[in-house]
Design a protein around this motif. Structure first.
Motif, short mmCIF file in Angstrom:
data_model
loop_
_atom_site.label_atom_id
_atom_site.label_comp_id
_atom_site.label_asym_id
_atom_site.label_seq_id
_atom_site.Cartn_x
_atom_site.Cartn_y
_atom_site.Cartn_z
N LEU A 176 44.56 14.36 25.80
CA LEU A 176 44.72 12.96 26.22
C LEU A 176 45.70 12.87 27.39
O LEU A 176 45.49 12.08 28.33
CB LEU A 176 45.20 12.12 25.05
N GLY A 177 46.75 13.68 27.36
CA GLY A 177 47.68 13.71 28.48
C GLY A 177 47.02 14.23 29.73
O GLY A 177 47.30 13.75 30.84
N ARG A 178 46.16 15.22 29.56
CA ARG A 178 45.41 15.75 30.71
C ARG A 178 44.54 14.66 31.32
O ARG A 178 44.47 14.50 32.54
CB ARG A 178 44.56 16.93 30.26
N TYR A 179 43.85 13.90 30.46
CA TYR A 179 43.00 12.82 30.96
C TYR A 179 43.82 11.78 31.71
O TYR A 179 43.44 11.33 32.80
CB TYR A 179 42.26 12.18 29.79
N ALA A 180 44.96 11.40 31.15
CA ALA A 180 45.81 10.41 31.81
C ALA A 180 46.28 10.92 33.17
O ALA A 180 46.36 10.16 34.14
CB ALA A 180 47.01 10.08 30.92
N GLY A 181 46.56 12.22 33.26
CA GLY A 181 47.03 12.78 34.52
C GLY A 181 45.96 12.89 35.58
O GLY A 181 46.26 13.03 36.77
N LEU A 182 44.68 12.81 35.15
CA LEU A 182 43.57 12.94 36.10
C LEU A 182 42.97 11.58 36.49
O LEU A 182 41.93 11.54 37.14
CB LEU A 182 42.47 13.81 35.48
N THR A 183 43.61 10.51 36.08
CA THR A 183 43.09 9.18 36.38
C THR A 183 42.79 9.04 37.87
O THR A 183 43.63 9.29 38.73
CB THR A 183 44.10 8.10 35.97
N GLY A 184 41.55 8.65 38.16
CA GLY A 184 41.15 8.45 39.55
C GLY A 184 40.67 9.70 40.25
O GLY A 184 40.18 9.63 41.38
N ARG A 185 40.76 10.88 39.60
CA ARG A 185 40.37 12.11 40.26
C ARG A 185 39.15 12.79 39.64
O ARG A 185 38.60 13.72 40.23
CB ARG A 185 41.55 13.10 40.27
N LEU A 186 38.73 12.36 38.48
CA LEU A 186 37.54 12.93 37.86
C LEU A 186 36.27 12.40 38.52
O LEU A 186 36.28 11.28 39.06
CB LEU A 186 37.52 12.61 36.37
N PRO A 187 35.17 13.15 38.52
CA PRO A 187 33.92 12.67 39.12
C PRO A 187 33.50 11.32 38.55
O PRO A 187 33.56 11.09 37.34
CB PRO A 187 32.92 13.76 38.74
#
Length: 419
Positions: A12-23
């Motif tokens: 979940l922390g990884r997802y939060a850190g990738l906000t706006g950068r995932l395809p």
């Protein structure tokens, strides 16, 4: 490359850190899909054995491991299976490698069309599907037009020399009357505890046929948790075979809906396990239309302290008269410490059906072993011959000769190990 922390909070922390950068971050439908998945995974976390569907398989080793998830493109050499001459899509750590691939016109990387992941065939409420939906970066999109024969397509998934966690999303659609042989090969670097969490969403139009061959030969330290969701229209056929030879924990979860009259599903497989490996095959067949047929044949060969699991559920809805469902699970134990858990289920609401299931668990035939030994065949070779004969029945269920040959080529190197 940055290591993420262990457990659900780490992802979940990884997802939060990738906000706006995932395809698909700029696409409202994709962003909403990811947010809903994150909410689900935040609520459920990793599945535990308290859940009925997971009562035989413990994912604590996965939850307690630390993984790397690089965002940058992966470069350099990677160990791949031998070339087969087929068109090929190669993914390393879940990302498409153009330099190693030769895509046909009907296929493309999901990173170029992330909206394809919003078709909603896989159930996003499932925890591992939610994890995949939250963090997928790439995958294969196949879109075969009506009546087209796509030939043979190799889908290769490999991991590099780092303990990565990757969540590819593969979206496959076959138009009416189209056909394809998909050979999926999963490999990983020895000694590396990677997590491969793929989701397949497969949509078959009327009269279409997909033969899906899965060859799992990942390292003994790896984790492989796959969810395959299939939707079949009238007279469509989904023909699958899974061969499991590797990974510390393997979970193949299949959800197949026969939604049109005359649709059929053949779910077959074999697993050869040793050491302390665990392989869990869980199938859910939904007969939702009349005149549909399903066949399941799974063979397990278990040595050491390995453990096999088969959970197979057939649901026959009230509308699904003339259903023909068959399910067989057989296990061969080569050690007193090996274990096989079987849980077949039938849930039938129609009255004109033919459904059956069976399970057998046993050891090598002592008379057959004596017969071979008495003719001068060494113990190891004799055991390998009997194991091979046991597994051949499942292999013979595949109609395509190319698929049978691919399985036998992989098994040639495995008989003596299993014996």
């Amino acid at each position: 490359m940055t290591a993420i922390s262990t457990g659900a909070e780490g992802f979940l922390g990884r997802y939060a850190g990738l906000t706006g950068r995932l395809p698909g971050a700029t696409l409202p439908a994709v962003a909403a899909l990811r947010e809903a998945a994150a909410a689900t995974f935040r609520r459920t976390g990793f599945p535990t054995r308290r859940a009925e569907a997971w009562k035989y398989t413990d994912l604590n080793p996965v939850a307690q491991s630390a993984f790397h998830e690089p965002l940058t493109a992966v470069d350099g050499a990677v160990a791949l299976p031998p070339e087969t001459g087929a068109i090929r899509a190669v993914f390393v750590d879940g990302r498409f490698r153009d330099d190693l691939s030769a895509l046909p016109a009907y296929a493309m990387p999901l990173a170029l069309d992330p909206a394809a992941a919003t078709r909603g065939i896989a159930d996003a409420v499932l925890p591992m599907v939610a994890l995949n939906t939250m963090l997928f970066e790439d995958g294969l999109v196949v879109d075969l037009a009506e009546g087209v024969d796509g030939g043979t397509l190799d889908l290769v998934s490999a991991s590099d020399a780092h303990p990565t966690a990757f969540h590819p999303r593969h979206v496959i659609r076959l138009g009416a009357g189209a056909s394809l042989l998909l050979i999926e090969r999963n490999v990983s670097a020895a000694g590396i505890a990677s997590l491969h969490n793929p989701v397949f969403e497969i949509d078959l139009g009327a009269g279409a046929k997909l033969t899906h061959l899965r060859l799992n030969t990942e390292a003994p330290e790896a984790f492989h948790v796959a969810t395959i969701a299939v939707r079949c229209a009238a007279d469509a056929v989904y023909d699958s075979f899974a061969l499991n030879l590797g990974a510390r924990i393997t979970r193949n979860e299949m959800h197949v809906a026969l939604n049109g009259t005359g649709a059929a599903a053949h779910l077959n497989g074999a697993q050869l396990l040793d050491g302390t490996r665990v392989c869990d095959t869980s199938t859910y067949l939904d007969h939702a239309a009349p005149g549909c047929a399903s066949r399941q044949t799974y063979k397990s060969v278990l040595a050491g302290r390995s453990r096999g699991v088969f959970q197979g559920k057939i649901l026959v809805r009230q509308i699904a008269q003339k259903t023909d469902g068959y399910q067989m699970n057989q296990a061969l134990l080569l050690s007193d410490e090996a274990e096989m858990d079987a849980k077949p289920q039938l849930e039938i609401y129609a009255d004109d059906v033919k459904c059956s299931h069976g399970a057998t668990i046993g050891a090598l035939d002592e008379e057959a072993m004596f017969f071979l030994r008495s003719r001068g065949i060494p113990m190891t070779e004799a055991r390998a011959l009997l194991v091979e004969a046991f597994v051949q029945d499942a292999i013979a269920q595949m109609p395509e000769e190319a698929a049978r040959d691919a399985v036998r080529a992989v098994l040639t190197r495995a008989w003596k190990v299993a014996a």
